[in-house]
Enzyme design. Structure first.
Site, PDB file in Angstrom:
ATOM      1  N   SER A 166       0.833  -1.203   0.000  1.00 51.48           N
ATOM      2  CA  SER A 166       0.000   0.000   0.000  1.00 51.48           C
ATOM      3  C   SER A 166       0.871   1.257   0.000  1.00 51.48           C
ATOM      4  O   SER A 166       2.079   1.194   0.224  1.00 51.48           O
ATOM      5  CB  SER A 166      -0.884   0.016   1.250  1.00 51.48           C
ATOM      6  OG  SER A 166      -0.077   0.285   2.380  1.00 51.48           O
ATOM      7  N   LYS A 167       0.210   2.375  -0.234  1.00 48.30           N
ATOM      8  CA  LYS A 167       0.914   3.655  -0.228  1.00 48.30           C
ATOM      9  C   LYS A 167       1.594   3.872   1.124  1.00 48.30           C
ATOM     10  O   LYS A 167       2.694   4.401   1.201  1.00 48.30           O
ATOM     11  CB  LYS A 167      -0.072   4.791  -0.507  1.00 48.30           C
ATOM     12  CG  LYS A 167       0.542   6.174  -0.360  1.00 48.30           C
ATOM     13  CD  LYS A 167      -0.370   7.265  -0.872  1.00 48.30           C
ATOM     14  CE  LYS A 167       0.307   8.627  -0.835  1.00 48.30           C
ATOM     15  NZ  LYS A 167       0.604   9.103   0.506  1.00 48.30           N
TER      16      LYS A 167
END
Ligand code: GLU
Length: 504
Positions: free
Chosen positions: A261-262
């Site tokens: 994920s970011k």
């Protein structure tokens, strides 16, 4: 086989994640390998998730990666338009078709009613499914009289059209990566296909478009695998031949625990997007971090696919040649930020010194140094091995441009002896008398002098490096001296002696 036609069909809901880039890349490689067509279709029917700028970002990302679109919004094509919101009128008739044939029905349950049902199920530790088991008790065209539900439609009440999932049926699906999958329909729910705002949902829209655009292979992320049985049933309901499916493995966090994920990128300092994202909550990009697109693509290609050999460096043409879906793995691919840097390092080494010199010159310009390109070529040749990015070159090369202002204390303590200054003074006259300034010539006269005096290399070379560089780092000493020149070298030696002999 009829013509291979594949599509990358992102939703413009924000910056394109590297998982999305990989999906695009695998579609592209598959198309090229099979003399097929690669289509970019923008799936923007969910207006609540639409993000301004995302569509341009997607197109710019593909362009930067060298993934060439054959049919798309910018390119056109015989099945235009390629943006679903521009195809809005197309979908309703297909929802109607399914309704007319008894494969779909109108449902009027409000979001509140559905939430209450979900909550109730949760309390019993179950998941609420809108399907054959309950649909007769809910408010829809199957449970109400025709007069009743038609009146609701006439009154303009909100509705959705749902797929009528068959009861207790084994649904057989084939996936090129995962093989044969069988799912019982009772575990699935009656998915919404169409909403009263006139927009289809993903399930209906993508399937109608894949059919109309004559897509032969649907290659997409694993998150869509649970929807595959529904899609298989939809093809059957329409009486259309289904394309072949391939669901790509997830991209996992560096520790292998969960989806990349970011936040992982933010925490560990690496980008998870190809380009910088400038809107709202901004995000780093590979391009702006100094990656070469070829390196980025090479790295991405190997996240989930392997060539079956030890080869790791692939040009895009080599990837096209080597790529096949049967070498795509089933299990998640762990993302390794160090490996990403390694790829860029490899590609940086493959560039010519001239290319690198032009790139490095931009950085030097910003720092106020103006440099002859031939001299810079020599310099990058000396330092490139120590760098993975052009942006790292300054830290490897600052001492080529300016004399040291400080000296590494630890090194001074270890290497600066009582007789060092005297020996460096001697070296000054050797250097001063040098007729030729190539590294080889300098090395030769220095060695001859050291040997004739019975000195050892280390007691000369270490303090020499200290006064020229400021610390014990950097490429070969004579390469540095040769590059900065006789006068600058002599000055630095004098300055260094003065400084280190008179500690304040
Ligand atoms: N719009 C979908 C997405 O962004 C596409 C899925 C598909 O390829 O079918 O994930």
């Amino acid at each position: 086989m009829s013509q291979v036609r594949v599509r990358f069909a992102p939703s413009p809901t924000g910056p394109l994640h590297i998982g999305g880039v990989r999906t695009a890349l695998y579609n592209y490689l598959f198309a090229r390998k099979n003399n097929g067509i690669f289509i970019l279709r923008i799936e923007d029917t969910d207006r609540t998730r639409f993000v301004e700028g995302a569509e341009e970002y997607i197109m710019e990302s593909l362009r930067w990666c060298g993934i060439v679109v054959d049919e798309g919004i910018a390119e056109g094509g015989k099945f235009a338009p390629y943006r679903q919101s521009d195809r809005k009128e197309i979908y309703e008739q297909y929802a109607d078709q399914l309704f007319d044939r008894g494969f779909a029905y109108y449902a009027f349950d409000t979001p509140e009613e559905l939430d209450a049902l979900r909550l109730e199920a949760e309390k019993e530790g179950k998941t609420f499914l809108y399907n054959a088991a309950v649909r007769k008790k809910l408010r829809n065209s199957l449970s109400m009289s025709d007069v009743e539900w038609n009146a609701m439609l006439d009154r303009g009440e909100h509705y959705v059209i749902r797929f009528r999932m068959p009861e207790d049926e084994e649904i057989h699906c084939d996936d090129l990566i995962r093989g044969h999958i069988v799912v019982n329909s009772d575990t699935l729910d009656d998915k919404v296909l169409f909403k009263s705002d006139g927009m289809p949902t993903y399930h209906l829209a993508h399937l109608v478009d894949d059919h109309l655009m004559e897509i032969s292979h649907v290659i997409r992320g694993e998150e869509w695998l649970p929807s595959l049985p529904l899609h298989v049933l939809l093809y059957r309901a329409f009486g259309w031949e289904a394309p072949q499916f391939a669901h790509l493995p997830l991209l996992l966090k560096p520790d292998g625990k969960g989806k990349l994920s970011k936040r992982d990128g933010d925490r560990m300092g690496f980008p998870v997007f190809p380009l910088y994202w400038p809107y709202g909550e901004t995000a780093k990009g590979y391009r702006e971090d100094g990656y070469y697109p070829e390196a980025f693509i090479n790295m991405i290609a190997l996240l989930g696919w392997n060539p079956g050999t030890e080869q790791e460096i692939f040009s895009i043409d080599e990837l096209v040649n080597a790529f096949s879906l049967d070498r795509v793995g089933k299990s998640g691919a762990r993302f390794d930020p160090e490996k990403a840097k390694w790829f860029n390092h490899q590609y940086l080494q493959k560039r010519t010194d001239q290319q690198l010199a032009f790139e490095f010159r931009e950085i030097l310009r910003a720092k106020g140094f103006h440099m002859d390109i031939v001299r810079l070529e020599m310099l990058v040749g000396l330092i490139k091995e120590r760098t993975s990015f052009v942006r790292e070159m300054w830290d490897q090369a600052d001492f080529f441009f300016r004399a040291p202002e400080t000296f590494d204390q630890e090194a001074v303590r270890k290497k600066w002896k009582a007789d060092t200054a005297g020996k460096l003074e001697e070296f000054k006259s050797i250097l001063g008398g040098a007729a030729e300034l190539t590294p080889a010539a300098l090395e030769l006269i220095t060695r001859e002098w050291i040997e004739s005096k019975g000195y050892n290399m280390g007691e000369i070379m270490n303090p020499l490096r200290l006064v020229i560089v400021g610390s014990l780092r950097g490429p070969h000493m004579f390469d540095i001296i040769s590059w900065i020149g006789k006068e600058e070298s002599l000055n630095r030696i004098s300055r260094g002696i003065t400084f280190l002999e008179n500690p304040r």
